[in-house]
Design a protein around this motif. Structure first.
Motif, PDB file in Angstrom:
ATOM      1  N   ASN A  23      10.143   7.764  -5.827  1.00 48.95           N
ATOM      2  CA  ASN A  23       9.476   8.386  -6.973  1.00 48.95           C
ATOM      3  C   ASN A  23       8.889   7.337  -7.923  1.00 48.95           C
ATOM      4  O   ASN A  23       8.883   7.516  -9.131  1.00 48.95           O
ATOM      5  CB  ASN A  23      10.441   9.320  -7.713  1.00 48.95           C
ATOM      6  N   GLY A  24       8.404   6.231  -7.372  1.00 49.35           N
ATOM      7  CA  GLY A  24       7.781   5.197  -8.193  1.00 49.35           C
ATOM      8  C   GLY A  24       8.760   4.393  -9.015  1.00 49.35           C
ATOM      9  O   GLY A  24       8.389   3.820 -10.029  1.00 49.35           O
TER      10      GLY A  24
ATOM     11  N   ARG B  12       0.703   1.770  -8.355  1.00 54.29           N
ATOM     12  CA  ARG B  12       1.265   2.746  -7.443  1.00 54.29           C
ATOM     13  C   ARG B  12       0.289   3.061  -6.316  1.00 54.29           C
ATOM     14  O   ARG B  12      -0.884   3.312  -6.558  1.00 54.29           O
ATOM     15  CB  ARG B  12       1.557   4.021  -8.221  1.00 54.29           C
ATOM     16  N   LYS B  13       0.733   3.031  -5.090  1.00 56.01           N
ATOM     17  CA  LYS B  13      -0.035   3.290  -3.874  1.00 56.01           C
ATOM     18  C   LYS B  13      -1.144   2.278  -3.630  1.00 56.01           C
ATOM     19  O   LYS B  13      -1.919   2.424  -2.698  1.00 56.01           O
ATOM     20  CB  LYS B  13      -0.623   4.709  -3.869  1.00 56.01           C
ATOM     21  N   LYS B  14      -1.260   1.265  -4.459  1.00 62.16           N
ATOM     22  CA  LYS B  14      -2.249   0.217  -4.242  1.00 62.16           C
ATOM     23  C   LYS B  14      -1.575  -1.107  -3.915  1.00 62.16           C
ATOM     24  O   LYS B  14      -2.034  -1.849  -3.052  1.00 62.16           O
ATOM     25  CB  LYS B  14      -3.142   0.060  -5.472  1.00 62.16           C
TER      26      LYS B  14
ATOM     27  N   TRP C 291       1.862  -2.553  -2.579  1.00 64.29           N
ATOM     28  CA  TRP C 291       3.112  -2.157  -1.943  1.00 64.29           C
ATOM     29  C   TRP C 291       4.203  -3.154  -2.286  1.00 64.29           C
ATOM     30  O   TRP C 291       4.018  -4.350  -2.190  1.00 64.29           O
ATOM     31  CB  TRP C 291       2.926  -2.057  -0.434  1.00 64.29           C
TER      32      TRP C 291
END
Length: 152
Positions: free
Chosen positions: A44-45, A66-68, A70
């Motif tokens: 959850n980040g 986030r999502k860019k 890793w």
């Protein structure tokens, strides 16, 4: 004539993060920031990070990363401390391996900081990891004599 897959679709987005480009600018900590190492991925980040000031904090990955970018266990990150919550912080930047080594050589990171120079997954050294394949009590040579390739 077939079109080259240059835009749109799932396949057009593949392979975007191949090139890191020229060397990035090295971010140093400012007041209200601290260097940390990721100890556990929580989902959850969020990650559990042990800061180099000696406190374990729950860090929240900000939306820009986030999502860019890793992140994984053992990565060196820069966190922004919260004034109102001492046990939580926000991830501001992730250092790659070369940048972390540079920070350690410049004295920004403590000497006892372990930078992913070979992940042993919780073991202190490779000598502690022992695997035995097969059973040492059985003699497999007798089984090979009974089996002949011509009989098959």
């Amino acid at each position: 004539m077939a079109k080259k897959n240059t835009k749109g679709g799932k396949k057009g987005r593949r392979g975007k993060n191949d090139y890191d480009g020229p060397k990035r600018e090295l971010y140093y900590k400012e007041d209200g920031q601290e260097y940390a190492q990721i100890t556990k991925m929580l989902g959850n980040g969020r990650v559990e990070a042990s800061c180099f000031d000696g406190i374990k904090r729950m860090a929240h990955i900000r939306g820009k990363l986030r999502k860019k970018v890793w992140m994984g266990q053992g990565d060196i990150i820069l966190v922004s401390l919260r004034d109102f919550q001492d046990d939580q912080c926000d991830v501001v930047h992730k250092y790659n391996l070369d940048e972390a080594r540079t920070l350690k050589s410049q004295g920004e990171l403590p000497e006892n900081a372990k930078i992913n120079e070979g992940e042993n997954f919780g073991f202190e050294s490779d000598e502690d990891v022992n695997f035995e394949f097969g059973n040492a009590d059985e003699d497999d040579e007798d089984d090979d004599d009974e089996l002949d390739i011509d009989d098959i």
